[in-house]
Design a protein around this motif. Structure first.
Motif, short mmCIF file in Angstrom:
data_model
loop_
_atom_site.label_atom_id
_atom_site.label_comp_id
_atom_site.label_asym_id
_atom_site.label_seq_id
_atom_site.Cartn_x
_atom_site.Cartn_y
_atom_site.Cartn_z
N THR A 157 0.81 -1.22 0.00
CA THR A 157 0.00 0.00 0.00
C THR A 157 0.85 1.28 0.00
OG1 THR A 157 -0.20 -0.15 2.42
CG2 THR A 157 -1.96 -1.12 1.12
N PRO A 158 0.25 2.40 -0.49
CA PRO A 158 0.97 3.67 -0.56
C PRO A 158 0.75 4.50 0.70
CG PRO A 158 -1.12 3.90 -1.64
CD PRO A 158 -1.10 2.51 -1.08
N PHE A 159 1.41 5.66 0.76
CA PHE A 159 1.34 6.47 1.98
C PHE A 159 0.07 7.32 2.07
CE2 PHE A 159 2.84 9.78 -0.89
CZ PHE A 159 2.15 10.89 -0.43
N LYS A 183 1.90 -5.37 3.42
CA LYS A 183 3.13 -4.57 3.52
C LYS A 183 2.71 -3.10 3.39
CE LYS A 183 5.96 -2.42 1.71
NZ LYS A 183 6.11 -0.98 2.05
N GLU A 186 5.96 2.39 4.38
CA GLU A 186 6.92 2.60 5.47
C GLU A 186 6.89 4.05 5.96
OE1 GLU A 186 7.39 2.30 2.34
OE2 GLU A 186 9.31 3.05 1.61
N VAL A 234 -1.18 -0.87 -4.65
CA VAL A 234 -1.61 0.51 -4.95
C VAL A 234 -0.41 1.41 -4.69
CG1 VAL A 234 -3.20 2.38 -4.41
CG2 VAL A 234 -4.02 0.03 -4.32
N GLY A 235 -0.08 2.24 -5.67
CA GLY A 235 1.07 3.14 -5.52
C GLY A 235 1.41 3.78 -6.85
N SER A 236 2.67 4.15 -7.01
CA SER A 236 3.07 4.88 -8.21
C SER A 236 3.15 3.95 -9.43
CB SER A 236 4.43 5.53 -7.98
OG SER A 236 5.40 4.53 -7.76
N MET A 258 -2.40 2.49 -10.03
CA MET A 258 -1.17 3.29 -10.06
C MET A 258 -1.44 4.79 -10.23
SD MET A 258 1.09 0.52 -12.14
CE MET A 258 0.16 0.67 -13.65
N CYS A 291 -4.82 10.04 -5.31
CA CYS A 291 -4.67 9.55 -6.68
C CYS A 291 -5.81 10.03 -7.55
CB CYS A 291 -4.61 8.03 -6.71
SG CYS A 291 -6.16 7.29 -6.24
N GLU A 391 3.13 13.41 -12.60
CA GLU A 391 2.17 13.50 -11.50
C GLU A 391 2.85 14.30 -10.39
OE1 GLU A 391 1.35 9.81 -9.44
OE2 GLU A 391 -0.67 10.48 -8.93
N PHE A 458 -13.24 -0.11 -7.92
CA PHE A 458 -12.37 0.97 -8.39
C PHE A 458 -11.91 0.57 -9.80
CE2 PHE A 458 -8.63 3.70 -8.40
CZ PHE A 458 -9.04 4.78 -7.64
P1 NAD Z 1 5.12 4.31 -4.09
O1 NAD Z 1 4.96 3.61 -5.39
O2 NAD Z 1 6.37 5.05 -3.83
O3 NAD Z 1 4.99 3.23 -2.89
C1 NAD Z 1 3.98 2.25 -2.89
C2 NAD Z 1 4.51 1.01 -2.19
O4 NAD Z 1 5.62 0.49 -2.93
C3 NAD Z 1 5.00 1.28 -0.77
O5 NAD Z 1 4.55 0.25 0.07
C4 NAD Z 1 6.51 1.30 -0.91
O6 NAD Z 1 7.18 0.80 0.23
C5 NAD Z 1 6.77 0.38 -2.09
N1 NAD Z 1 7.96 0.80 -2.87
C6 NAD Z 1 8.46 2.06 -2.99
N2 NAD Z 1 9.54 2.06 -3.81
C7 NAD Z 1 9.70 0.79 -4.22
C8 NAD Z 1 10.63 0.15 -5.11
N3 NAD Z 1 11.59 0.83 -5.71
N4 NAD Z 1 10.50 -1.17 -5.32
C9 NAD Z 1 9.51 -1.89 -4.73
N5 NAD Z 1 8.61 -1.33 -3.87
C10 NAD Z 1 8.69 -0.02 -3.64
O7 NAD Z 1 3.83 5.24 -3.91
P2 NAD Z 1 3.55 6.31 -2.78
O8 NAD Z 1 4.44 7.49 -3.00
O9 NAD Z 1 3.50 5.67 -1.45
O10 NAD Z 1 2.03 6.72 -3.15
C11 NAD Z 1 1.71 7.69 -4.09
C12 NAD Z 1 1.41 7.09 -5.45
O11 NAD Z 1 0.37 6.14 -5.34
C13 NAD Z 1 0.90 8.12 -6.45
O12 NAD Z 1 1.46 7.84 -7.71
C14 NAD Z 1 -0.60 7.88 -6.48
O13 NAD Z 1 -1.27 8.27 -7.67
C15 NAD Z 1 -0.65 6.40 -6.31
N6 NAD Z 1 -1.94 5.97 -5.82
C16 NAD Z 1 -2.77 5.35 -6.70
C17 NAD Z 1 -4.03 4.97 -6.29
C18 NAD Z 1 -4.98 4.30 -7.24
O14 NAD Z 1 -5.94 3.72 -6.79
N7 NAD Z 1 -4.74 4.36 -8.54
C19 NAD Z 1 -4.44 5.21 -4.97
C20 NAD Z 1 -3.55 5.83 -4.10
C21 NAD Z 1 -2.29 6.20 -4.53
#
Ligand code: NAD
Length: 506
Positions: A157-159, A183, A186, A234-236, A258, A291, A391, A458
């Motif tokens: 999950t993301p922050f 997970k 962090e 969910v994340g970048s 993403m 997001c 973004e 979603f």
């Molecule tokens: P992030 O991608 O940096 O982190 C997400 C997860 O991946 C975290 O748990 C992190 O520990 C892990 N991670 C980070 N770097 C990594 C790497 N190099 N290798 C493997 N794992 C890694 O995202 P963030 O900054 O926490 O959250 C913001 C992003 O999430 C934005 O891009 C946002 O648009 C996206 N987001 C998308 C949605 C959706 O539903 N589409 C929802 C919420 C957030």
């Protein structure tokens, strides 16, 4: 990240959850969880070792043997209890979330509430995990499907929504009969851990829900682990694409939600006051770290004359710590995030966009060390500029112009992202053209942030999503289950044997 033993410090440590027990990690790698409004270190989070990750997966694998056969009603009742516990602890959860993430207290309650809705939905699993049956597909033969759980599933999950997004994942995975390894981010794992404590209090048995912490190493270990069957991420876009590729190669089912660049179209027939309120709220709320935040507005025709009023509205928003009453815009998550947003604003100016409102370096008395960026607005934004192509994930709204609706739709469809979008208009015909022709997963009509409620799923698309099934709702029941199709015939003593049949008929 620091490399030391957590036991030498008086700062609390975030625990791992393995086989029903909250335990201290034995790792030497730790990271501080920092209050983004004050820089106070709230806790230290471990980067779990490979052995600890293996132990979490092993606990899930062991618990799956009995959990998968636990009656639906028993599973559902745990989530009925869980939703009650979340409601009872809402104030504490929101305060924890604001302390480590920065968003305002009312918005933090919203974060918990949107996750709570998924928990409520999980409690209705009896109506969701239903198979199909066709009677008499051949003489005396019935065919039916079983939606069976997969095994150990994982969530990353993301922050930005540390309550809602973990709650998108483990309740639906577990209620469908799977076990889970989570997970969390962090950067803000504390509210997630409190939600996990409440989940255990609600009755989730040992080993069914496990939590490991870390960053790249933990994520890669999850992608590679042979006993994990499915991953929800969910994340970048960069990390999600990596997770999708690596985990798919390892044979797992993967869904990745993403990054985004969400556009709103403003037609000149829209209700001006409502539209400007919606734009300001959706662009600058949560300091733009959603997001589904509106990060670009395409102003059509005479709506381009509304810029001064939009700027005036944005100026009224109060930038302050999320704990302070009346705050509209809290800090961004980290000093690094603040630097990144500010450097993108600088590039926007250099690349020729017009800075209508500069939110850099707001004065926030009492919170001088906070990671604050105030509402920022650029006009004249075009593809090719960094502020449009990237973004920003901060309180920055880009304004672009179009002559008509068709041109505005083409502009949005040319952007690679397809997470969310909205139109503001009083014309049903225009709204219908938009919903038909726009190539984006989640569409709002006079609704700026159209995140679906949990009876739907979603539904991001294009570069915002990998994998076909979305989180929560009906789609996630399919994601977390394997459809087994049974074709059955029962003979009684009076059935006459027909001899050997070597054709493919039943
Ligand atoms: P992030 O991608 O940096 O982190 C997400 C997860 O991946 C975290 O748990 C992190 O520990 C892990 N991670 C980070 N770097 C990594 C790497 N190099 N290798 C493997 N794992 C890694 O995202 P963030 O900054 O926490 O959250 C913001 C992003 O999430 C934005 O891009 C946002 O648009 C996206 N987001 C998308 C949605 C959706 O539903 N589409 C929802 C919420 C957030």
């Amino acid at each position: 990240m620091s490399s030391s033993s957590a036991k030498t410090s008086s700062i609390p440590t975030v625990k791992l959850l393995i086989d029903g027990k909250f335990v201290d990690s034995t790792t030497t790698e730790w990271r501080d969880v920092v209050n983004p409004a004050t820089q106070e270190v709230l806790a230290r989070v471990p980067f779990a070792t490979q052995d600890e990750i293996n132990a979490a997966v092993a606990a899930g694998k062991k618990a799956f043997k009995t959990w998968r056969k636990t009656p639906i009603g028993t599973r559902a009742r745990i989530f009925l209890k869980y939703q009650q516990l979340i409601r009872e602890n809402m104030g504490e959860l929101a305060a924890l979330l604001t302390a480590e993430q920065g968003k305002t207290l009312p918005d933090a309650e919203g974060d918990v509430f949107r996750g709570l809705e998924v928990v409520e939905h999980a409690a209705g699993i009896g109506n969701l995990q239903l198979g199909e049956l066709a009677n008499n597909v051949a003489t005396g033969v019935d065919t039916y499907t079983l939606l069976q759980p997969l095994g150990v599933c994982a969530g990353i999950t993301p922050f930005n929504f540390p309550a809602m997004i973990p709650l998108w994942m483990f309740p639906m995975a577990i209620v469908t009969g799977n076990t889970f390894v989570l997970k969390p981010s962090e950067q803000d794992p504390m509210v997630t851990m409190r939600l996990c404590e409440l989940a255990l209090e609600a009755g989730i048995p040992a080993g069914v829900l496990n939590v490991v912490h870390g960053g790249e190493g933990a994520v890669n270990a999850i992608c590679d682990h042979a006993d994990i069957k499915a991953i929800s991420f969910v994340g970048s876009t960069k990390v999600g694409t990596h997770v999708y590729n690596r985990a798919s190669l390892a044979g797992k089912r993967v869904q990745c939600m993403m990054g985004a660049k969400n556009h709103a179209i403003v037609l000149p027939d829209a209700n001006k006051e409502q539209t400007l309120n919606a734009l300001a709220g959706a662009s600058f709320g949560a300091a733009g770290q959603r997001c589904m935040a509106v990060s670009t507005a395409v102003l059509v025709g005479d709506a381009q004359k509304w810029i001064p009023e939009l700027v005036a509205k944005a100026k009224t928003l109060k930038v302050n710590a999320g704990t302070e009453k009346g705050t509209d815009v809290g800090p961004v998550i980290s000093c690094a995030a603040k630097d990144r947003v500010e450097s993108l604003i600088e590039r926007g100016v250099k690349e020729g966009a017009k800075l209508e409102l500069d939110g850099r370096n707001p004065q926030v008395s009492g919170f001088e060390k906070g990671n604050f960026v105030g509402p920022t607005i650029f006009s004249g934004v075009k593809p090719g500029m960094s502020i449009y192509d990237q973004e920003i994930f901060g309180p920055v709204l880009c304004l672009a112009a179009a002559n008509d609706l068709t041109e505005a739709i083409e502009f949005i469809n040319a952007n690679p992202n397809g997470n969310g979008t909205a139109i503001f208009t009083q014309s049903g015909a225009a709204a219908r053209q938009f919903q038909e022709d726009i190539d984006v997963g989640q569409v709002g009509i006079n609704v700026p942030i159209p995140v679906p409620v949990p009876m739907f799923s979603f539904t991001g698309s294009r570069a915002s999503k990998l994998g076909d099934l979305g989180p929560y709702g009906k789609q996630v029941v399919l994601f977390y289950t394997q459809t087994k199709t049974v074709t059955a015939r029962w003979f009684d003593d009076s059935t006459t044997a027909q001899g050997v049949n070597t054709t493919i008929s039943l």
